[in-house]
Design an enzyme around this catalytic site. Structure first.
Site, PDB file in Angstrom:
ATOM      1  N   PRO A   2       0.748  -1.233   0.000  1.00 31.64           N
ATOM      2  CA  PRO A   2       0.000   0.000   0.000  1.00 31.64           C
ATOM      3  C   PRO A   2       0.789   1.302   0.000  1.00 31.64           C
ATOM      4  CG  PRO A   2       0.092  -0.910   2.208  1.00 31.64           C
ATOM      5  CD  PRO A   2       0.970  -1.735   1.343  1.00 31.64           C
ATOM      6  N   GLU A   3       0.610   2.095  -1.010  1.00 31.95           N
ATOM      7  CA  GLU A   3       0.836   3.532  -0.887  1.00 31.95           C
ATOM      8  C   GLU A   3      -0.542   4.155  -1.090  1.00 31.95           C
ATOM      9  OE1 GLU A   3       4.348   5.185  -2.730  1.00 31.95           O
ATOM     10  OE2 GLU A   3       5.516   3.377  -2.323  1.00 31.95           O
ATOM     11  N   LYS A  52      -3.399   7.371   3.252  1.00 31.09           N
ATOM     12  CA  LYS A  52      -3.307   5.917   3.344  1.00 31.09           C
ATOM     13  C   LYS A  52      -4.327   5.334   4.312  1.00 31.09           C
ATOM     14  CE  LYS A  52       1.636   6.303   2.325  1.00 31.09           C
ATOM     15  NZ  LYS A  52       3.010   6.276   2.888  1.00 31.09           N
ATOM     16  N   ARG A 120      -5.468  15.346  11.216  1.00 33.14           N
ATOM     17  CA  ARG A 120      -4.044  15.260  11.527  1.00 33.14           C
ATOM     18  C   ARG A 120      -3.202  14.833  10.332  1.00 33.14           C
ATOM     19  NH1 ARG A 120      -2.226  10.071  12.290  1.00 33.14           N
ATOM     20  NH2 ARG A 120      -3.768   8.531  12.996  1.00 33.14           N
ATOM     21  N   ASN A 161       7.191   5.007  -0.053  1.00 34.49           N
ATOM     22  CA  ASN A 161       8.623   4.908  -0.285  1.00 34.49           C
ATOM     23  C   ASN A 161       9.004   4.814  -1.762  1.00 34.49           C
ATOM     24  OD1 ASN A 161      11.127   5.024   0.940  1.00 34.49           O
ATOM     25  ND2 ASN A 161      11.384   2.800   0.900  1.00 34.49           N
ATOM     26  N   ARG A 247      14.425   4.134   5.919  1.00 35.85           N
ATOM     27  CA  ARG A 247      13.784   3.568   4.734  1.00 35.85           C
ATOM     28  C   ARG A 247      14.724   3.685   3.553  1.00 35.85           C
ATOM     29  NH1 ARG A 247       8.308   3.480   5.160  1.00 35.85           N
ATOM     30  NH2 ARG A 247       8.525   1.797   3.668  1.00 35.85           N
TER      31      ARG A 247
END
Length: 259
Positions: A2-3, A52, A120, A161, A247
């Site tokens: 998942p992105e 996400k 947020r 990423n 990462r």
DNA sequence: ATAATATGGTGAT
DNA sequence: TCACCCTATTATC
């Protein structure tokens, strides 16, 4: 895996399967029994993607799902098969079954909790109502690197990423450049590229950042330029691999000169 | 069989 | 920066 595009795609796919129907909600794995019981039998009133995060609305209550690194959806027509693997939540409508395995977040929120969650996270590149100015205000005032900032979901939401390395390569910007030293024009290019790439990602249900057709496809169907690659498709030079906050990150030494 | 890895995120140190 | 959470798949003994 998942992105942001994965989540928006899931919302799009699952709306016609679930929305408007009373759902049987259960936890085959057994780790979400109490939450499932609160939702069981309620009518699903909508599915919203924010970055996400996915929110399944059940009137005043929302099921908040964040897949994290490992989570995945599995959708099927009824009759449902046996749960496969660790199914935290199973939602069944009259026509479909949606299983969710391994989510990082899985919780029931009330109206206030859902609003707090949305507030947020930063502007979501995949939402029409996103205000990129909010992201620019954060970035232009930050000493942190642009590589960290565009993947910080409170700055701007959706990029993960792979898209991070790909977008910065496409825009010829080294990930280590501080946000405060980024020209406005460069930010605008990053934002616009993110919108167009993630939109394509939703449409194709895969991360595609190459222009035109390319043969090589990874296991997940991605077609990328430099992520986990050795050579730059533009100049043939070497791609360097390094880490940003733990990462993996990649950049072309020639096309993306270090700041 | 065991380890390592992964497109994510949080909270403590 | 690190420990930790969560799971599936692949690589390595």
């Amino acid at each position: 895996m998942p992105e942001g595009h994965t989540i928006h795609r899931a919302a799009r796919d699952q709306r016609p399967m679930l929305v408007g129907q009373a759902l049987d909600v259960s936890s085959p794995q057994g780790r979400f029994m109490a939450g499932a019981a609160r939702l069981d039998g309620r009518r699903c009133t909508g599915i919203d993607a924010h970055g996400k995060h996915l929110l399944y609305r059940f009137g005043e209550l929302s099921l908040h799902i964040h897949l994290g690194l490992f989570g995945r959806f599995r959708c099927a027509r009824r009759p449902a098969a046996e749960p496969k693997g660790e199914v935290r939540v199973r939602m069944m409508s009259g026509t479909h079954t949606v299983d969710i395995n391994g989510p990082n977040s899985c919780e029931v929120l009330d109206t206030g909790g859902a609003a707090a969650l949305v507030s947020r996270i930063g502007p979501d590149v995949l939402r029409a109502d996103a205000d990129p100015e909010r992201a620019w205000q954060r970035i232009s005032r930050s000493r942190a690197s642009i590589g960290q900032l565009i993947m910080d979901q409170s700055v701007m939401a959706g990029i993960g990423n792979i898209y991070r390395s790909e977008i910065l390569w496409r825009q010829r910007i080294h990930p280590d450049r501080p946000g405060s030293l980024l020209p406005r024009e460069a930010f605008d290019r990053i934002w616009a590229d993110a919108v167009s790439l993630l939109t394509l990602g939703v449409k194709s249900n895969a991360i595609i950042t190459v222009d035109g057709m390319k043969k090589s496809k990874s296991r997940y169907g991605e077609r990328v330029n430099i992520f986990a690659k050795d050579a730059c498709p533009a100049c043939g030079g070497p791609i360097t691999a390094f880490e940003i906050a733990g990462r993996r990150a990649f950049a072309c030494t020639a096309c993306q000169p270090k700041p």
